[in-house]
Scaffold this active site. Structure first.
Site, PDB file in Angstrom:
ATOM      1  N   PHE A  35     -12.052  14.071  -6.090  1.00 29.27           N
ATOM      2  CA  PHE A  35     -12.765  12.960  -5.472  1.00 29.27           C
ATOM      3  C   PHE A  35     -11.918  11.699  -5.410  1.00 29.27           C
ATOM      4  CE2 PHE A  35     -16.258  15.749  -6.243  1.00 29.27           C
ATOM      5  CZ  PHE A  35     -17.242  15.381  -5.350  1.00 29.27           C
ATOM      6  N   ARG A  36     -11.138  11.420  -6.463  1.00 27.59           N
ATOM      7  CA  ARG A  36     -10.537  10.095  -6.598  1.00 27.59           C
ATOM      8  C   ARG A  36      -9.063  10.021  -6.247  1.00 27.59           C
ATOM      9  NH1 ARG A  36     -14.280  10.764 -10.627  1.00 27.59           N
ATOM     10  NH2 ARG A  36     -15.877   9.139 -10.763  1.00 27.59           N
ATOM     11  N   ILE A 103     -18.499  18.368 -12.418  1.00 29.83           N
ATOM     12  CA  ILE A 103     -19.916  18.575 -12.144  1.00 29.83           C
ATOM     13  C   ILE A 103     -20.185  19.947 -11.543  1.00 29.83           C
ATOM     14  CG2 ILE A 103     -20.357  16.106 -11.861  1.00 29.83           C
ATOM     15  CD1 ILE A 103     -20.222  16.495  -8.824  1.00 29.83           C
ATOM     16  N   HIS A 121     -20.644  13.562 -16.526  1.00 30.96           N
ATOM     17  CA  HIS A 121     -21.035  13.106 -15.192  1.00 30.96           C
ATOM     18  C   HIS A 121     -22.094  13.999 -14.559  1.00 30.96           C
ATOM     19  CE1 HIS A 121     -16.871  10.964 -14.974  1.00 30.96           C
ATOM     20  NE2 HIS A 121     -17.753  10.292 -15.678  1.00 30.96           N
TER      21      HIS A 121
END
Length: 249
Positions: A35-36, A103, A121
């Site tokens: 994601f990052r 996740i 998370h």
């Protein structure tokens, strides 16, 4: 066996209580995008803040649209060599807890009991009511979304249903945070797998373990903010190195 793998094997053998701290890097080896990192999901689409999810029916629908669009990739992903190596260490009693920022549920899919996975998370493999916590399967929610263009309210309390993940702006879960702290306080080795260690407060746990005297190993493709205090740093594939050290193909 190369020197990195041999050093990691020795540190694992010498440890009595290992805590694993895993991030996106272990799951990218199963085909789940980061994601990052540069080029990751958040560069392609702006994350939906928690308060906006609560306030806007349109953004709630968009949040679910994104989740269902990713469902094929998530369902196809399987635990990789790195996940299987961690699972072996759990079975052997070496690893007491797996603290994860992920996740995707792949640690559990590898055979690690739920009780030994601490999800900081949350988990995207099911939905949950934000008010009463009632769980809903993704399949049930997707069926309703495809039929009605939205997910229903909670059957138990009429609250909003959301994927059981922690969104930007949402408070970190108190229970898992306390469990993670307890785990690192009793560990003699913290093994970081695939985390850039930039997202706090989660990334504070490996640092906490090191500060109280545990060994710290960081296995991540890119440099991290804790490389300078780690006992062993390896910038290579998790599956190759950890799998080799543990003896998992």
């Amino acid at each position: 066996m190369d020197q990195d793998t041999a050093d990691l094997r020795r540190m694992i053998a010498d440890a009595g209580r290992i805590v694993v701290f895993s991030g996106a890097g272990i799951s990218t080896e199963s085909g789940i995008p980061d994601f990052r990192s540069p080029g990751g999901v958040w560069e392609q689409m702006k994350p939906i803040m928690f308060q906006d999810f609560l306030a806007s029916a349109e953004l709630r629908r968009e949040s679910w649209r994104r989740r269902f669009a990713a469902d094929g990739r998530l369902r196809a992903a399987e635990p990789n060599r790195g996940h299987r190596a961690v699972a072996r260490l759990v079975r052997e009693g070496k690893v007491t807890d797996v603290i994860t920022q992920n996740i995707d549920g792949l640690h559990q899919a590898s055979g690690i009991p739920d009780a030994q996975v601490i999800e900081l998370h949350g988990n995207t493999t099911y939905g949950a009511c934000l008010d009463c916590g009632t769980r809903y399967s993704i399949e049930e929610l997707r069926g309703a979304f495809e039929r009605d263009g939205d997910v229903p309210e909670c059957r138990a309390c009429s609250g909003l249903i959301k994927t059981a993940t922690i969104s930007f702006g949402q408070a970190m879960p108190e229970g898992p945070m306390l469990r993670a702290r307890e785990a690192v306080m009793t560990a003699d080795l913290c093994l970081v797998l695939g985390s850039s260690l930039v997202v706090y407060p989660a990334a504070g746990f490996p640092e906490m373990a090191k500060r109280r005297g545990a060994g710290l190993v960081i296995l991540n493709i890119q440099e991290t903010g804790l490389d300078n205090i780690a006992d062993l740093v390896i910038h290579r594939s998790i599956g190759d190195v950890l799998g080799g050290a543990v003896g998992v193909n």
